[in-house]
Design a protein around this motif. Sequence first.
Motif, PDB file in Angstrom:
ATOM      1  N   PRO A 128      34.559  37.842  39.139  1.00 53.19           N
ATOM      2  CA  PRO A 128      35.615  37.673  38.115  1.00 53.19           C
ATOM      3  C   PRO A 128      34.787  37.536  36.765  1.00 53.19           C
ATOM      4  O   PRO A 128      35.458  37.975  35.596  1.00 53.19           O
ATOM      5  N   THR A 129      33.627  36.978  36.938  1.00 57.52           N
ATOM      6  CA  THR A 129      32.970  36.531  35.568  1.00 57.52           C
ATOM      7  C   THR A 129      32.370  37.967  34.813  1.00 57.52           C
ATOM      8  O   THR A 129      32.040  37.906  33.838  1.00 57.52           O
ATOM      9  N   TYR A 131      34.342  40.517  34.235  1.00 51.30           N
ATOM     10  CA  TYR A 131      35.289  40.830  33.242  1.00 51.30           C
ATOM     11  C   TYR A 131      35.703  40.307  32.192  1.00 51.30           C
ATOM     12  O   TYR A 131      36.760  40.376  31.573  1.00 51.30           O
ATOM     13  N   GLY A 132      34.923  39.139  32.134  1.00 51.58           N
ATOM     14  CA  GLY A 132      35.181  38.290  30.625  1.00 51.58           C
ATOM     15  C   GLY A 132      36.596  37.758  30.840  1.00 51.58           C
ATOM     16  O   GLY A 132      37.001  37.026  31.728  1.00 51.58           O
ATOM     17  N   ASP A 133      37.407  37.877  29.817  1.00 52.80           N
ATOM     18  CA  ASP A 133      38.540  37.316  29.966  1.00 52.80           C
ATOM     19  C   ASP A 133      39.916  38.165  30.056  1.00 52.80           C
ATOM     20  O   ASP A 133      40.902  38.185  29.518  1.00 52.80           O
ATOM     21  N   LEU A 134      39.464  39.166  30.747  1.00 52.19           N
ATOM     22  CA  LEU A 134      40.366  40.355  31.047  1.00 52.19           C
ATOM     23  C   LEU A 134      41.951  39.955  31.625  1.00 52.19           C
ATOM     24  O   LEU A 134      41.602  39.210  32.584  1.00 52.19           O
ATOM     25  N   ASP A 135      42.871  40.229  30.696  1.00 50.46           N
ATOM     26  CA  ASP A 135      43.975  39.614  31.148  1.00 50.46           C
ATOM     27  C   ASP A 135      44.779  40.615  32.075  1.00 50.46           C
ATOM     28  O   ASP A 135      45.088  41.912  31.651  1.00 50.46           O
ATOM     29  N   ARG A 137      47.784  40.160  33.682  1.00 46.88           N
ATOM     30  CA  ARG A 137      49.116  39.764  33.745  1.00 46.88           C
ATOM     31  C   ARG A 137      50.186  40.960  33.605  1.00 46.88           C
ATOM     32  O   ARG A 137      50.119  41.690  32.381  1.00 46.88           O
ATOM     33  N   TRP A 153      41.574  36.323  43.113  1.00 51.18           N
ATOM     34  CA  TRP A 153      41.409  36.052  41.767  1.00 51.18           C
ATOM     35  C   TRP A 153      42.041  36.811  40.736  1.00 51.18           C
ATOM     36  O   TRP A 153      42.448  36.552  39.710  1.00 51.18           O
ATOM     37  N   GLU A 157      44.517  34.124  39.594  1.00 55.99           N
ATOM     38  CA  GLU A 157      43.977  33.626  38.470  1.00 55.99           C
ATOM     39  C   GLU A 157      44.299  34.711  37.180  1.00 55.99           C
ATOM     40  O   GLU A 157      44.254  34.187  36.090  1.00 55.99           O
ATOM     41  N   ARG A 158      44.152  35.789  37.447  1.00 52.58           N
ATOM     42  CA  ARG A 158      44.266  36.821  36.178  1.00 52.58           C
ATOM     43  C   ARG A 158      45.803  37.324  36.018  1.00 52.58           C
ATOM     44  O   ARG A 158      45.972  37.928  35.222  1.00 52.58           O
TER      45      ARG A 158
END
Length: 646
Positions: A128-129, A131-135, A137, A153, A157-158
């Motif tokens: 997951p790291t 992809y940075g802060d890729l959202d 939702r 994740w 998580e995302r």
Amino acid sequence: MEIQEHISIISGELSGQRAYDYAASISRFHRVPLSAGYDQAADCCVKILRQAGVESRILSIPMEKGSLLWSQKGFDGWGCRRGLLRLCTPSEELLCDYEAEPTSLIQRSGPASLKGAPIVLLSRGSDPTAYGDLDLRGAVAFIPDAPYSAYRWATAERGALGIITDYIPPTFTKNRALLPDGRSYFSFFWGEEEAPCFGFVLTPRQGDALRALCEEMERKWREKGGQRFPTCDVEIETESAPGCVHVVEARIPGETEEEIVLTAHLCHAKPCANDNASGCAGAMEAMETLSRLIGEGRLPKPKRSVKLLLVPEVCGTFAYLATHEEAIPRMKAALNLDMIGRRQEGRSGLLGIWATPDALPSCVIDVMAYVRSLSDREAPTFNIDGHTTPFHSEIMEYNGGSDHYVYCDPTVGVPCITFMQWMDSCYHTSCDVVENLDPEMLHKSASMAASWAYALASPDAADLPHAFAHMRERFLRTLHTAAERRAVEGIGYDELCAYETEVFRRASEDALRLYGEAVRPLVEEQKQAIGTLAQVECPGCLEREVPGSGRDTRVPKRLLRGPISFVGDFLGGEAEREIEALSARCPGLYGYHSVNHFILFWADGRRTVSEIARMVGLESRYYSEEYVRGYLEILEKRGVISFADP
């Protein structure tokens, strides 16, 4: 009646075409465990058996969510009425339709109704790291890699609502290029901490096109703005409810209550013909043939009964054995038929015949080796009395991965060998169709299964010297293979020879359980012969000192009967992640699922952690006290074992 006599009778009567037809009937059903399709397949099998005159019934065993049958955690039944994935923009295309192709939906997906959900490609691996802060939702995550490595994740998580994958797990025989229009067979098993999501499975051809579309839209978005992601509509109608494990049980009565067991798993997605409609069909044809021959008097009534169990893979075996513990002492041996009918071509179709683990050594594999040698006398060669066979099979060491590992756990103690065609280029894909099966291969496999079952149901001491000859051959091959393999750090060849000698001597003694005390002189001769061969291969190996107990003198005591079920979520997601992290810290570890079996199998309540690590190293050729200690400590936290001082 000796094996040689009855093999020709059984082989001449058994029909590979009839087994093929049975497999075709079974493969029509979508056989997810605890589903209506599975129940329909079970009804079909009982109907076939009863029409053939074989006493049979369906046992219904409750599988309530959260309940435990040994280590098998209960789960709800599942059904699906509708599962559609449509690409909406930038173009319209129906990508997946569960009703047309059930493998296009990951089994046990949750319900969903989405309009215009963005499809986000996760092309940088499962970390997951990356992809940075890729959202994610409100989106559907497109995972080209193994979906189980990223879906947790991506969803929990995302915020992804579900996933899409086109992954074809690569093997020696299988890859994306070979199966461009195949879909992998995947299934969710939800942990207590997880909320069910959904997943769709594309073909590699579809996946390549969708991947190219995602990349092109991403590129244009970065250059010019506009729409960044393709969008899709999702419609899934599923339901979950408490269910029951349905086990098909059939029986050919013998003169005593002792039993020889044939078993096969009836579950899997439609069509899944070789895996495992073939095993069920072959087992039913074996039972039908034996029943008819015994009923007609062409084979004498056996001393022991022959029992057939068709189950949902692993969970059904746990359910049956845990609710029929009184029957276990009557089970003298078992044969698991898992993928036995694939046409042998290219790299597909080797019939592997897997032995029992070293913690439960048995001569039943050598009885099968004798059956195989006689069954292989199919075509004459140019030599006098020389014969060969067009079919390729091999006696192999124990490996896990199917129902046999439950029987083979020493706390259960039923020596169970396995037929498994590994490898199969269509394994766990929608390409596993009945057209890939071969009636002649089914005839070969089912004939050997029936002959082996009858030989042990009607034990004849005259067969034992032949089986022991095959055992001596297997012993020498084991030593030669060990000498050729890479050296195991900390374990010398002399120690390995001494270890294998003890294992094979114990396998020789197992004949007393099957053939009675009358064969004891032959057993003692065999044990002496094994020792003599060991001394020839490695002089002085039997006089070597046994290594000390090592640093970790704690003694793990098992708190549950049977091994740990790999169906469901018994240990929980956190424990599984701990095991994966532990394996990553142990260089050279391979096949860690089988290694995990060995750890529990050798934990007999007397051996220390260090001694168990030694035995696991000798059996698996991977010696790591760190891994064994870490795995046992993970199991202690989950209540599988407790530690005691020696």
